[in-house]
Design an enzyme around this catalytic site. Structure first.
Site, short mmCIF file in Angstrom:
data_model
loop_
_atom_site.label_atom_id
_atom_site.label_comp_id
_atom_site.label_asym_id
_atom_site.label_seq_id
_atom_site.Cartn_x
_atom_site.Cartn_y
_atom_site.Cartn_z
N TYR A 181 0.63 -1.13 0.27
CA TYR A 181 -0.14 0.08 0.23
C TYR A 181 0.77 1.16 -0.33
O TYR A 181 0.15 2.11 0.26
CB TYR A 181 -1.01 0.27 1.15
CG TYR A 181 -1.78 -1.14 1.44
CD1 TYR A 181 -2.62 -1.50 0.66
CD2 TYR A 181 -1.71 -2.45 2.81
CE1 TYR A 181 -2.91 -2.95 0.64
CE2 TYR A 181 -2.02 -3.30 3.04
CZ TYR A 181 -3.07 -3.45 2.23
OH TYR A 181 -3.62 -5.21 2.38
N ASP A 228 -5.35 -2.76 8.49
CA ASP A 228 -5.53 -4.00 7.67
C ASP A 228 -4.14 -5.25 7.83
O ASP A 228 -3.09 -4.01 7.99
CB ASP A 228 -5.01 -3.62 6.46
CG ASP A 228 -5.57 -4.54 5.66
OD1 ASP A 228 -5.32 -6.56 6.04
OD2 ASP A 228 -5.66 -5.30 3.96
N HIS A 230 -3.83 -7.97 6.99
CA HIS A 230 -2.82 -8.97 6.41
C HIS A 230 -3.29 -9.67 6.30
O HIS A 230 -2.29 -10.64 5.89
CB HIS A 230 -1.86 -8.02 5.37
CG HIS A 230 -2.27 -8.69 3.83
ND1 HIS A 230 -2.00 -9.47 2.64
CD2 HIS A 230 -3.40 -7.77 2.63
CE1 HIS A 230 -2.05 -9.35 2.02
NE2 HIS A 230 -3.42 -8.75 1.70
N GLU A 254 -8.98 -4.54 9.74
CA GLU A 254 -8.94 -5.46 9.15
C GLU A 254 -7.94 -7.05 9.41
O GLU A 254 -6.81 -6.95 9.22
CB GLU A 254 -8.96 -5.19 8.13
CG GLU A 254 -9.58 -6.07 6.59
CD GLU A 254 -9.03 -4.75 5.05
OE1 GLU A 254 -8.67 -3.19 5.37
OE2 GLU A 254 -7.93 -5.92 4.00
N GLU A 280 -12.11 -10.25 2.54
CA GLU A 280 -11.78 -9.99 1.18
C GLU A 280 -11.17 -11.37 0.76
O GLU A 280 -11.10 -12.30 -0.99
CB GLU A 280 -10.75 -9.17 0.95
CG GLU A 280 -8.91 -9.52 2.01
CD GLU A 280 -8.27 -8.18 1.59
OE1 GLU A 280 -8.84 -7.57 1.80
OE2 GLU A 280 -7.04 -8.79 1.29
N ARG A 301 -15.98 -7.85 4.01
CA ARG A 301 -15.85 -7.40 2.73
C ARG A 301 -15.77 -8.40 2.42
O ARG A 301 -14.30 -8.17 1.64
CB ARG A 301 -15.04 -6.13 4.03
CG ARG A 301 -13.56 -6.79 4.52
CD ARG A 301 -12.93 -5.83 5.32
NE ARG A 301 -11.76 -5.43 4.01
CZ ARG A 301 -11.64 -4.36 3.15
NH1 ARG A 301 -12.54 -4.28 3.39
NH2 ARG A 301 -10.61 -5.07 2.35
N HIS A 330 -14.39 -5.90 -0.81
CA HIS A 330 -12.72 -4.77 -0.91
C HIS A 330 -13.22 -4.55 -2.26
O HIS A 330 -13.75 -4.31 -3.05
CB HIS A 330 -12.07 -6.43 -1.12
CG HIS A 330 -10.76 -6.61 -0.79
ND1 HIS A 330 -10.70 -6.90 -2.17
CD2 HIS A 330 -9.94 -6.11 -0.80
CE1 HIS A 330 -9.63 -6.94 -2.42
NE2 HIS A 330 -8.87 -6.34 -0.87
N ASP A 334 -6.97 -3.95 -8.14
CA ASP A 334 -7.08 -5.36 -8.45
C ASP A 334 -8.79 -5.68 -8.48
O ASP A 334 -8.80 -6.83 -8.80
CB ASP A 334 -6.59 -6.74 -8.07
CG ASP A 334 -6.45 -6.98 -6.66
OD1 ASP A 334 -7.09 -5.86 -5.47
OD2 ASP A 334 -6.09 -7.93 -5.88
N GLU A 357 -14.53 0.76 0.92
CA GLU A 357 -12.73 1.22 0.01
C GLU A 357 -12.88 1.37 -1.44
O GLU A 357 -13.10 1.12 -2.22
CB GLU A 357 -11.92 -0.32 -0.05
CG GLU A 357 -10.59 -0.44 -0.74
CD GLU A 357 -10.11 -2.04 0.03
OE1 GLU A 357 -10.32 -2.96 -0.07
OE2 GLU A 357 -8.96 -1.69 -0.30
C1 GCO Z 1 -6.49 -4.76 0.52
C2 GCO Z 1 -6.39 -5.69 0.43
C3 GCO Z 1 -5.79 -5.60 -1.24
C4 GCO Z 1 -5.29 -7.07 -1.11
C5 GCO Z 1 -4.88 -7.64 -2.95
C6 GCO Z 1 -4.58 -8.67 -3.39
O1 GCO Z 1 -7.48 -4.44 1.81
O2 GCO Z 1 -7.10 -4.06 -0.21
O3 GCO Z 1 -5.72 -6.16 1.15
O4 GCO Z 1 -4.77 -4.27 -1.04
O5 GCO Z 1 -4.07 -7.54 -0.54
O6 GCO Z 1 -6.16 -6.76 -3.37
O7 GCO Z 1 -4.38 -8.66 -4.47
MG MG Z 2 -7.67 -6.44 2.64
#
Ligand code: GCO
Ligand code: MG
Length: 424
Positions: A181, A228, A230, A254, A280, A301, A330, A334, A357
């Site tokens: 990010y 996040d 992750h 998150e 996600e 999400r 989400h 992407d 988001e």
């Molecule tokens: C978010 C996500 C993404 C993912 C990505 C993977 O919260 O936006 O965690 O950034 O990492 O979509 O391809």
């Molecule tokens: Mg995320």
């Protein structure tokens, strides 16, 4: 299966008389990467007056597999069918292979599903959100990502987003062995370890509350803060973090756990006042439903294309509304602009909406997808034109050829100082 047997399978014909004489004449994928991230879009053509639709099928890490799923397996189920029977067509695509779900199949179905909603909107002369029942709010509030190498840099970026009108900011800071990010990963921080570029949960748990402590003393009081994880913590560490962040009143925390441990979410959620947002990585409606039903989330999400498109997602939004859970679909880079428009159609239509988001698409994406939504002062509004109100310029799309580098394998990039891979 022999050719004769294939032809005798009744799935290829309309199961009941169509309301109008319109048939699907073509189904194909278009893959383009205007931001370097492959975006997969399904285009469905009909035999009627240039009527076609577009849907998001973006599983960026495995875009070739989705393309094959649509072009080689699902397209032939749809050709000749009436495009108005969306519910039947997406169930057909799901059931036809017997083994169902997973991100490849669901993204392929989502591309088809959303393209059919686009066609339905164009036929009705209405934007998709009106087909869903219309607006329950004027606009959709979004959050944006602020990230930096240091706490100071992260908070400077956050402040500049606040100055531009955002009210919800996700704060991420560079940590040893893990970036993302816009925050770089710090390297070589554990010189005595077998893997000096590693990521340590201890270190992360020390740094993150400091970031939020400083954020609360620097940023204006009204700003909502998000973070996040992750999926990188154990259940106990996740609970520790959620509790440590309680004084800073996050809007949500998150992905505290990887999907393998989602059964532990209810106990964490019930032991902290920090709102828990997960989803996600859901790759089926079954998983997403369980998150809500088992009491594991305050906000769901899911990535709409990963659970099969708008048709299932609107059911999830209804379940969320009836269960007192809110939505935070989400929506990072992407997601194609069509997918982003599907998020907003549901957001503006659903009482369960929590937050969206936001992603600031670059100029090339706006060129490839005319009609791409723009965030203004943090707010998103759907197009009021029929369908999604978004087109694709295939000549422009072809200039941004998708590749396998970068996003294809980035998720497996974080290791502990002892060298073991960490769940992304
Ligand atoms: C978010 C996500 C993404 C993912 C990505 C993977 O919260 O936006 O965690 O950034 O990492 O979509 O391809
Ligand atoms: Mg995320």
């Amino acid at each position: 299966m022999s050719a004769e047997l294939t032809e005798s399978v009744p799935t290829f014909a309309d199961p009941w008389p169509a309301r109008e004489k319109i048939t699907i004449s073509g189904v194909r994928t278009i893959v383009t990467a205007p931001e370097g991230i492959p975006l997969v879009v399904v285009r469905i053509d009909t035999d009627t007056d240039g009527l076609y639709g577009l849907g998001c099928a973006t599983f960026t890490q495995r875009w070739k597999a989705v393309r094959t799923m649509v072009d080689d397996h699902l397209a032939r189920l749809l050709i000749g069918r009436y495009p108005g029977d969306i519910g039947d067509l997406v169930r057909l695509c799901g059931f036809a292979g017997y083994w169902r779900n997973g991100p490849v199949i669901n993204n392929a179905i989502s591309g088809i599903d959303q393209a059919l909603w686009d066609i339905a909107g164009k036929r009705a002369g209405l934007p998709v959100h009106e087909l869903l029942g219309g607006k329950v709010r004027a606009a959709v509030d979004t959050y944006i990502h602020a990230a930096g190498t240091t706490i100071e840099e992260t908070l400077e970026r956050a402040q500049s987003f606040v100055d531009q009108g955002w009210r919800y900011i996700r704060l991420q800071q560079a940590t040893p062995g893990s970036g993302g990010y816009g925050a770089p990963r710090l390297r070589g921080e554990y010189p005595d370890a077998p893997y000096p570029d590693g990521w340590s949960a201890r270190d992360y748990l020390r740094r993150t509350p400091r970031l939020f402590e400083q954020a609360r003393s620097t940023l204006p009081e009204h700003v909502e803060l998000l973070h996040d994880v992750h999926s990188r913590l154990t259940p106990k560490d996740a609970l520790w973090l959620a509790r440590a962040l309680e004084p800073y009143r996050l809007f949500f925390l998150e992905d505290i756990l990887p999907p393998e441990h989602w059964d532990r979410l209810p106990e964490i959620r019930s032991a902290t006042s920090t709102p828990i947002a997960v989803g996600e990585l859901t790759t089926s409606m079954t998983e997403a439903i369980q998150l809500i039903r088992n009491g594991g989330v305050d906000l769901i999400r899911s990535h709409i294309s990963d659970i099969g498109g708008l048709t299932p997602a609107r059911k999830l939004a209804a379940l969320a509304e009836l269960s007192g859970v809110r939505t935070a679909w989400h929506g990072p880079g992407d997601t194609s602009p069509i997918g982003a428009a599907a998020n907003v159609a549901l957001d503006i239509n659903s009482v369960a909406f929590g937050i969206q988001e936001g992603h600031l698409y670059n100029d090339a994406t706006h060129e490839v997808f005319p009609g791409t939504l723009r965030i203004e002062d943090g707010w998103l509004r759907p197009n009021e034109t029929p369908g999604w109100g978004i087109d694709i310029d295939e000549q422009a799309a072809a200039r941004f050829a998708p590749g396998l580098s970068g996003h294809d394998a980035w998720a497996a990039g974080v290791r502990r100082p002892d060298g073991a891979l960490v769940e992304p």
